[in-house]
Each structure stands twice: as C-alpha cells, then as structure tokens.
Design an enzyme around this catalytic site. Structure first.
Site, short mmCIF file in Angstrom:
data_model
loop_
_atom_site.label_atom_id
_atom_site.label_comp_id
_atom_site.label_asym_id
_atom_site.label_seq_id
_atom_site.Cartn_x
_atom_site.Cartn_y
_atom_site.Cartn_z
N ARG A 56 0.39 -1.13 0.21
CA ARG A 56 0.72 -0.21 -0.13
C ARG A 56 0.44 1.49 -0.03
O ARG A 56 0.45 2.71 -0.86
CB ARG A 56 -0.93 -0.51 1.17
CG ARG A 56 -1.60 -1.16 0.80
CD ARG A 56 -3.08 -1.10 2.87
NE ARG A 56 -4.27 -2.24 1.96
CZ ARG A 56 -4.22 -2.52 3.63
NH1 ARG A 56 -3.60 -1.79 4.68
NH2 ARG A 56 -4.85 -3.23 3.44
N CYS A 75 -9.14 -1.20 5.81
CA CYS A 75 -10.56 -0.75 6.49
C CYS A 75 -11.15 0.31 7.07
O CYS A 75 -11.90 1.23 6.42
CB CYS A 75 -11.47 -1.69 6.82
SG CYS A 75 -10.29 -2.38 8.54
N SER A 105 -14.01 -8.57 13.27
CA SER A 105 -14.51 -8.92 12.43
C SER A 105 -12.63 -9.09 11.03
O SER A 105 -12.27 -9.58 9.93
CB SER A 105 -15.30 -9.09 11.61
OG SER A 105 -15.59 -7.61 11.35
N LYS A 132 -1.14 3.02 10.09
CA LYS A 132 -1.67 2.82 8.90
C LYS A 132 -2.81 3.59 8.45
O LYS A 132 -3.04 4.95 7.16
CB LYS A 132 -2.85 1.47 8.74
CG LYS A 132 -1.99 0.74 8.67
CD LYS A 132 -2.87 -1.11 8.66
CE LYS A 132 -1.74 -1.84 8.96
NZ LYS A 132 -2.52 -2.96 9.46
N ARG A 190 -10.00 -1.78 19.22
CA ARG A 190 -10.81 -3.04 19.28
C ARG A 190 -12.07 -3.34 20.29
O ARG A 190 -11.87 -3.11 21.48
CB ARG A 190 -9.75 -4.56 19.41
CG ARG A 190 -11.10 -5.54 18.69
CD ARG A 190 -10.91 -5.59 16.92
NE ARG A 190 -9.67 -6.01 16.34
CZ ARG A 190 -8.89 -5.66 15.19
NH1 ARG A 190 -10.19 -5.12 14.32
NH2 ARG A 190 -7.95 -6.10 14.34
N HIS A 202 -17.10 -0.48 11.89
CA HIS A 202 -16.25 0.00 12.50
C HIS A 202 -16.57 1.28 12.71
O HIS A 202 -17.73 1.31 11.65
CB HIS A 202 -15.07 -0.36 11.33
CG HIS A 202 -14.15 -1.30 11.29
ND1 HIS A 202 -14.28 -1.94 12.44
CD2 HIS A 202 -12.73 -1.32 11.01
CE1 HIS A 202 -13.42 -3.46 11.89
NE2 HIS A 202 -12.35 -2.20 10.69
N ASN A 222 -16.78 -3.29 7.99
CA ASN A 222 -15.39 -3.30 7.83
C ASN A 222 -15.14 -4.71 6.25
O ASN A 222 -14.02 -4.81 5.81
CB ASN A 222 -14.89 -3.49 8.87
CG ASN A 222 -15.33 -4.32 9.63
OD1 ASN A 222 -16.09 -4.72 10.00
ND2 ASN A 222 -14.04 -5.81 9.35
N1 LIG Z 1 -11.33 -8.41 7.71
C1 LIG Z 1 -11.19 -7.69 7.10
O1 LIG Z 1 -12.00 -5.95 7.90
C2 LIG Z 1 -10.16 -6.54 6.74
C3 LIG Z 1 -10.29 -5.32 6.09
C4 LIG Z 1 -9.10 -4.47 5.06
C5 LIG Z 1 -8.20 -5.36 4.64
N2 LIG Z 1 -8.07 -6.18 5.51
C6 LIG Z 1 -7.19 -7.25 4.67
O2 LIG Z 1 -7.68 -8.63 3.79
C7 LIG Z 1 -7.62 -9.66 3.89
C8 LIG Z 1 -8.27 -11.23 4.23
O3 LIG Z 1 -8.65 -10.72 5.56
P1 LIG Z 1 -9.54 -11.66 6.26
O4 LIG Z 1 -9.64 -11.31 7.50
O5 LIG Z 1 -10.18 -12.84 4.99
O6 LIG Z 1 -8.04 -12.95 6.30
P2 LIG Z 1 -8.03 -14.53 6.71
O7 LIG Z 1 -9.56 -15.18 7.67
O8 LIG Z 1 -7.05 -14.49 7.66
O9 LIG Z 1 -8.12 -15.52 5.37
C9 LIG Z 1 -6.50 -15.07 4.62
C10 LIG Z 1 -7.40 -16.01 3.79
O10 LIG Z 1 -5.82 -16.27 2.56
C11 LIG Z 1 -5.24 -16.94 2.92
N3 LIG Z 1 -3.93 -16.71 2.20
C12 LIG Z 1 -3.12 -16.92 3.37
N4 LIG Z 1 -1.84 -16.67 3.16
C13 LIG Z 1 -1.32 -17.05 1.72
C14 LIG Z 1 -0.76 -17.72 0.53
N5 LIG Z 1 0.34 -17.72 0.31
N6 LIG Z 1 -1.41 -17.99 -0.88
C15 LIG Z 1 -2.79 -18.06 -0.95
N7 LIG Z 1 -3.56 -17.72 -0.23
C16 LIG Z 1 -3.00 -17.82 1.08
C17 LIG Z 1 -5.68 -17.89 3.72
O11 LIG Z 1 -5.71 -19.69 3.04
P3 LIG Z 1 -6.69 -21.10 4.26
O12 LIG Z 1 -7.87 -20.54 4.14
O13 LIG Z 1 -5.84 -21.92 2.62
O14 LIG Z 1 -5.27 -21.17 5.27
C18 LIG Z 1 -7.33 -17.93 4.48
O15 LIG Z 1 -8.85 -17.77 2.51
C19 LIG Z 1 -6.42 -9.58 4.40
O16 LIG Z 1 -4.45 -8.73 4.17
C20 LIG Z 1 -6.73 -8.49 5.48
O17 LIG Z 1 -5.44 -7.22 6.35
C21 LIG Z 1 -9.15 -6.93 5.57
#
Ligand SMILES: NC(=O)c1ccc[n+]([C@@H]2O[C@H](COP(=O)([O-])OP(=O)(O)OC[C@H]3O[C@@H](n4cnc5c(N)ncnc54)[C@H](OP(=O)(O)O)[C@@H]3O)[C@@H](O)[C@H]2O)c1
Length: 358
Positions: free
Chosen positions: A99, A128, A158, A214, A236, A243, A335
């Site tokens: 980013r 987010c 989340s 950030k 949190r 959020h 978010n």
């Molecule tokens: N949650 C929010 O509010 C939010 C908001 C903005 C941005 N984000 C960003 O969005 C992203 C996803 O968030 P989340 O909350 O959904 O995360 P999460 O629950 O940790 O899920 C991450 C997913 O990524 C997969 N993964 C991890 N490393 C990988 C790799 N090397 N190659 C392929 N797949 C991989 C994992 O696979 P497996 O299932 O196989 O382990 C899992 O399905 C993060 O970068 C987070 O910072 C999140």
C-alpha cells in the site's frame, strides 16, 4: 462481455468478495477461480466452491484477481501478486504489503480512482478504517481543506479475521455462564467480550500501533496530502462486523454544521455517503434520502441493513468551538464490505467503465 476472475483467500473478506461480485452482477466469464493455501471444497457466500491450491498456472488467462489473503513474506500478495500481473491479470489487493509503495496505486474509487494509470496493474485497497474515513472526509476536504485530523476508532473483531469472530462467539456464552472465558492469545491479548482493547496490530517504538500509523500514512497518500496532520487511536470493540470512528477535523476555512450536512447529503459531492443525523430542522432535506423516523445517528448495527451495507454512514456532525474552524463527525461502515470487498469490486467496475480491463 465477461471477464475471467480469480479470488485468492477464502476468509471473511474472500467470502464477501464472492458475494459482492454476485450481488452486483459483475460480468464473470465462466466460473470464478478460487484459490487458497490448499485444495478443498468450501462454502462461500452460501455456494459451494472448489478451492484450488494457488499455483502459477491458475493465473494464466485471468483478467483480474482479487486478493484477500494474509499479509507478510508467506502471504498471498507477496507470493502471488507479481505472478498474477506477469500473467497479464489486474490485481486488486486487500492486503497491506504494497500500500505505501509509491509505485502502487492505493485507491478508494469515490476519492482517487485517477491514481490508476495502468502503469502498474497491481492496485492496493486501503485498510478498512482508512477507507471509511476518507469517503467521509474527502468531500469536506474539497470544500474547506483539512489541516488536522484527530480520529478514534471502534473496530469490529472481524477486522482481525475469522478466528477473532469465532473467539468472540465462544466467549459470549462463557461470560454469561460466569465460566472462564476462552481466548486465543495470538488473536487479542485478552478476552474481548464486554471489553475494549486499545491495541490493533503491532506496537511501534513510539507507542503507536501499526493500525494507527496506517490511518495516518494511507489517508495522506489517498488524499495526496503528504503533510496533513493526522493522529489516531485505534480500539478493538466487541462488535462482530462494522467499524465506527469519531473524527475531529480542523479546517482551513469555516464550515457550519448546516453547510457540512449539505455537502455530505449531496450524492454528487459525497458519493458513497449516507447521512443519518437528526433531529433536523429541515424535514424536506431529510427526506431526500431517509424516512424521518430513521433520523438520529448511525451505529454498527445499521450497516447490516441491505440499503446501507455498502455505504459510509455519517452522523453527529457538529462544529467544534474549541478550535478555529473545527468540525466533529461520526462515521460507520461494514469493514468486510466497504472496508474491503465492496471497495475492490468497485475498483474493478471502474476499470471496466474506463475501458482499462480486458
Ligand atoms: N477483515 C477485514 O475487515 C479487512 C479489511 C480490509 C482488508 N483486510 C485484509 O484482507 C485480507 C484478508 O482478510 P481476512 O480477514 O479474510 O483474512 P483471513 O481470515 O486470515 O483469511 C486469509 C485467507 O488467505 C489465504 N492465504 C493466506 N496466505 C496465502 C498464500 N500464501 N497463498 C494463498 N492463499 C493464502 C488463507 O488460505 P487458507 O484458508 O488455505 O489458510 C485464507 O483463506 C488480509 O490481508 C486483511 O488484512 C481485511
């Protein structure tokens, strides 16, 4: 005409991307290519998908790939982002790895889509809490120029990921039953049930957390205001999704509460914003977007309503008389949707509208 679409990551954000693509009738050619760390079948957005293990050949032929994987050296974007762009695809990335790299556009479509020139096909979507803040304040900045921002956040579990949501779900009944409350110490430092934790992401040497930095750095980059004074406290709270942020602005020019509300209620000037701020003295203005009985202030529960789920809700707009040209406001957003999935899908829609995709 449809586009061949990939999704990397099947956590809460990946799930919402699949849902938002479907809800918004994104023109997908054939089946979505869904990838994660290993192959299995998985239900996403109430539909069963075969999740493939990420590999270079899966990116061949894709037009666009949405990344929703974990960050860091072994994370999805570092491992697979360049593989995807080398294969010719656009990447729209929820993760934080690139980013702040000047070579990568950091985009909220309502604010700075012009940052996408096509020179770098890897587009980053902000954190987010940054996304919802810039959607709410960019119209105010255009009208009266922001000198300083003081923001405090109230962020849902989340935002951490699925494990944090499961933790809170398990903690609630244990707390009510007066049993020992279970928690994963690798998620939050203590149980989050009925508590607020002023600690999101790692601490830095000067006492800020990375989440707070950030908000500072990403907001400056998105608004193209490298010197803007911004200070944040990120907290949190025991909310599943959504959020909230209390934002104090110091402006260069005066702006009354009424003028700020007029700007924020105008969809041309404030795309993506819904004002819930009342009671109002002007019912005609209020009815432009809402039934009068709804007029009060938004909370995290409101963003679960279908009419609000992709919007940034703004309320409690008021002048701050303790500084010259001060303004306070409160904003709320989902978010996982506007803070992540909806933002990346909107970026892709804009790429289509501008003839850049395909
Ligand atoms: N949650 C929010 O509010 C939010 C908001 C903005 C941005 N984000 C960003 O969005 C992203 C996803 O968030 P989340 O909350 O959904 O995360 P999460 O629950 O940790 O899920 C991450 C997913 O990524 C997969 N993964 C991890 N490393 C990988 C790799 N090397 N190659 C392929 N797949 C991989 C994992 O696979 P497996 O299932 O196989 O382990 C899992 O399905 C993060 O970068 C987070 O910072 C999140």
């Amino acid at each position: 005409m449809g586009f061949r679409v990939g999704v990397v990551g099947v956590g809460p954000v990946g799930d919402r991307i699949v849902r938002v693509l479907r809800e918004r009738n994104f023109p997908v050619d054939g089946n979505l290519t869904v990838m994660a760390t290993h192959r299995r079948s998985e239900v996403l957005a109430d539909q069963e998908f075969l999740v493939e293990e990420c590999s270079a050949d899966l990116f061949q032929g894709l037009d666009i790939v949405f990344f929703a994987g974990r960050e860091g050296a072994k994370g999805a974007s570092i491992e697979w982002g360049k593989v995807a762009t080398d294969a010719g695809a656009w990447v729209v990335d929820n993760g934080g790895d690139f980013r702040m790299d000047p070579a990568y556009p950091l985009v909220v479509p309502e604010v700075n889509m012009d940052a996408v020139t096509g020179e770098n096909k890897h587009i980053c979507s902000p954190n987010c809490s940054s996304i919802q803040m810039v959607v709410a304040i960019a119209p105010i900045h255009r009208a009266a120029r922001i000198k300083r921002i003081v923001v405090s956040t109230y962020q849902a579990v989340s935002g951490w990921g699925l494990k944090a949501m499961n933790d809170l779900e398990r903690q609630l009944p244990a707390h009510v039953a007066k049993q020992q409350v279970p928690y994963h110490p690798d998620v939050f430092t203590r149980p989050i049930v009925l508590d607020c934790i002023p600690h999101i992401d790692h601490f830095t040497d000067d006492g800020y957390t990375k989440e707070e930095l950030k908000m500072l750095n990403e907001t400056r980059k998105i608004l193209d205001e490298p010197e803007m004074a911004i200070t944040a406290t990120a907290v949190r709270v025991p909310v599943m999704i959504g959020h909230a942020e209390a934002i104090n602005l110091e402006l260069e020019a005066p702006l009354t509460r009424g003028e700020a509300l007029d700007i924020l209620r105008d969809p041309e000037q404030s795309p993506g914003v819904v004002v819930i701020d009342g009671p109002t003295k002007d019912p005609a203005a209020a009815e432009q977007r809402h039934a009068p009985e709804e007029l009060q202030y938004p909370t995290q529960a409101d963003i679960l309503k279908s009419e609000y789920q992709d919007m940034v809700l703004v309320g409690r707009v008021r002048e701050d008389h303790t500084v010259e040209n001060g303004l306070n406001l409160w904003c709320v957003a989902d978010n996982l949707r506007k803070g992540a999935a909806t933002n990346v899908v909107q970026i892709a829609e804009e790429l289509i509208a501008r003839g850049m995709l395909g």
